[in-house]
Write an enzyme that holds these catalytic residues in place. Sequence first.
Site, PDB file in Angstrom:
ATOM      1  N   CYS A 115       0.842  -1.214   0.000  1.00  0.00           N
ATOM      2  CA  CYS A 115       0.000   0.000   0.000  1.00  0.00           C
ATOM      3  C   CYS A 115       0.866   1.249   0.000  1.00  0.00           C
ATOM      4  O   CYS A 115       0.593   2.210  -0.715  1.00  0.00           O
ATOM      5  CB  CYS A 115      -0.899   0.024   1.237  1.00  0.00           C
ATOM      6  SG  CYS A 115      -1.966  -1.401   1.393  1.00  0.00           S
TER       7      CYS A 115
HETATM    8  C1  BEZ Z   1       1.037  -5.313   1.490  1.00  0.00           C
HETATM    9  O1  BEZ Z   1       0.389  -4.319   1.159  1.00  0.00           O
HETATM   10  O2  BEZ Z   1       2.280  -5.323   1.408  1.00  0.00           O
HETATM   11  C2  BEZ Z   1       0.340  -6.521   2.030  1.00  0.00           C
HETATM   12  C3  BEZ Z   1      -1.025  -6.530   2.053  1.00  0.00           C
HETATM   13  C4  BEZ Z   1      -1.696  -7.629   2.555  1.00  0.00           C
HETATM   14  C5  BEZ Z   1      -0.979  -8.710   3.006  1.00  0.00           C
HETATM   15  C6  BEZ Z   1       0.383  -8.695   2.960  1.00  0.00           C
HETATM   16  C7  BEZ Z   1       1.056  -7.588   2.468  1.00  0.00           C
END
Ligand code: BEZ
Length: 184
Positions: A74
């Site tokens: 994100c």
């Molecule tokens: C991430 O945005 O890096 C992420 C999102 C959900 C699970 C694991 C990592």
Amino acid sequence: MQALRQALTLRSRAFSYGRRLFHANPRLLINVGDAIPDVEVQEGSPGNKLSIAKELPKGKALIIGVPGAFSPGCSAIHIPGYIKHAAKLPPTYVVTVNDSFVTKAWSENLPEATKSKIRFIADPSGKFTEAMGMDVDLSAFFGNKRSKRYVIIVEDGKVKEIFTEPDNTSVNVSKAENVLPSLG
Ligand code: BEZ
């Protein structure tokens, strides 16, 4: 006659099984043409409540759902891609299933985010995300239920196009470069 009775019984069982399934699973994934659900969320602090549905303008808007503030995907890829193109975005709401303090701290930590008009919305109860049918169990990563990663193009308050990551969390179909061409 007996064959007909058997067929009717089977059909009736299938129907009631289907109904049970429907009732056991009342939250359906939001679909093209649906209105954005009118559910209270927060922006900046717990007291600053709003409904995205009530704020949506005539014309286009973007709703971006993310699994979690500060997660690597994100913070390093997904949202920076939109910030880079912020000047040409319609009103854009990033929704995260975190509390409003964390959501605000995250937006302040993302380079150029606070200068952009992108709004960072907290859905701490997850009720908005659930109403969209976008909730997913990400206990393995975050210890609880979160949001799928998705982007929705909204037009006149209704869903125009949906980009949901098939595995819920990657940054592929929902990345800015993939979504922006559909904004027209
Ligand atoms: C991430 O945005 O890096 C992420 C999102 C959900 C699970 C694991 C990592």
